[in-house]
Design a protein around this motif. Structure first.
Motif, PDB file in Angstrom:
ATOM      1  N   GLY A   1       0.825  -1.202   0.000  1.00 32.27           N
ATOM      2  CA  GLY A   1       0.000   0.000   0.000  1.00 32.27           C
ATOM      3  C   GLY A   1       0.855   1.246   0.000  1.00 32.27           C
ATOM      4  O   GLY A   1       1.667   1.467  -0.900  1.00 32.27           O
ATOM      5  N   SER A   2       0.702   2.051   1.039  1.00 34.71           N
ATOM      6  CA  SER A   2       1.477   3.286   1.150  1.00 34.71           C
ATOM      7  C   SER A   2       2.922   3.033   1.558  1.00 34.71           C
ATOM      8  O   SER A   2       3.738   3.951   1.572  1.00 34.71           O
ATOM      9  N   MET A   3       3.256   1.790   1.898  1.00 36.58           N
ATOM     10  CA  MET A   3       4.610   1.420   2.292  1.00 36.58           C
ATOM     11  C   MET A   3       5.308   0.801   1.090  1.00 36.58           C
ATOM     12  O   MET A   3       4.865  -0.208   0.555  1.00 36.58           O
ATOM     13  N   GLY A   4       6.412   1.388   0.661  1.00 38.38           N
ATOM     14  CA  GLY A   4       7.092   0.892  -0.526  1.00 38.38           C
ATOM     15  C   GLY A   4       7.764  -0.451  -0.298  1.00 38.38           C
ATOM     16  O   GLY A   4       8.307  -0.719   0.769  1.00 38.38           O
ATOM     17  N   ARG A   5       7.723  -1.313  -1.326  1.00 38.60           N
ATOM     18  CA  ARG A   5       8.442  -2.584  -1.289  1.00 38.60           C
ATOM     19  C   ARG A   5       9.591  -2.522  -2.286  1.00 38.60           C
ATOM     20  O   ARG A   5       9.466  -1.919  -3.358  1.00 38.60           O
TER      21      ARG A   5
END
Length: 215
Positions: free
Chosen positions: A43-47
């Protein structure tokens, strides 16, 4: 902050700004980080994905020739925002502080007016016992205590962020959907996984060519 930066310097950490990451080495760092900290959130957390970070500002940390950590930033002419932070299992103390500090110096040198260290879970509100308890639970389950402590070292200016919906039910459902997307993200698309594999393959080829040249 000064103690952390001295620790990284004493350990011999060298920093590289806006340099391409070796994909396989970066993937290894990402895997080590996930083994320590848990699965990467979505989601709003980058991978981590080479294709994803290719347009970002990347600061990397090396111990000798070994990549031990990196941080990526969305960047524009006047605003930057921290996105991904990763460190390997043997990254010396102060490595992540040194990465973010270097990025702040880079942004300043480029005339950037504001750098966001991204969001953290809200602080408990002392004026409301109910919300204070709810915030404490959220911080504890989100692992926000350590993250807030890390970001506090940079003396940020805290700015509140809000979630809004027409109804309480809509707000609860919306937040639950966001939480699900962050904590249980869908797998990366096949074309991105293939790009990761191709990048790692090219890195292996480059290493083999370099080894033959050295021989």
């Amino acid at each position: 902050m000064r103690r952390k930066l001295r620790a990284a310097q004493k350990a011999g950490i060298t920093l590289r700004s806006d340099a391409s990451l070796p994909p396989q080495s970066a993937a290894n760092v990402d895997a080590e980080w996930q083994a320590q900290c848990g699965s990467a959130r979505g989601g709003s957390m980058g991978r981590y994905c080479p294709n994803y970070i290719s347009q970002q500002w990347v600061v990397s940390a090396y111990s000798g020739n070994k990549l031990v950590g990196f941080a990526t930033f969305h960047h524009g002419p006047s605003d930057w925002c921290l996105d991904i932070m990763r460190h390997g299992a043997d990254a010396p103390d102060g490595t992540m502080h040194a990465l973010v500090h270097q990025a702040l110096m880079d942004a300043k040198a480029m005339g950037c007016k504001r750098v966001s260290l991204a969001s953290v879970t809200a602080c408990p509100d002392p004026a409301s016992p109910m919300w204070r308890w709810a915030a404490q639970v959220a911080v504890r389950h989100a692992g926000g205590t350590g993250l807030r402590q890390f970001k506090s070292a940079f003396a940020p200016r805290w700015v509140p962020r809000y979630a809004a919906a027409p109804t309480w039910a809509g707000l609860v459902l919306g937040l639950a959907d966001i939480a699900r997307t962050v904590r249980a993200p869908d797998p990366l698309p096949n074309h991105m996984l293939e790009a990761n594999a191709n990048a790692a393959h090219h890195e292996d080829e480059n290493y083999e060519l370099a080894s033959r040249s050295a021989a």
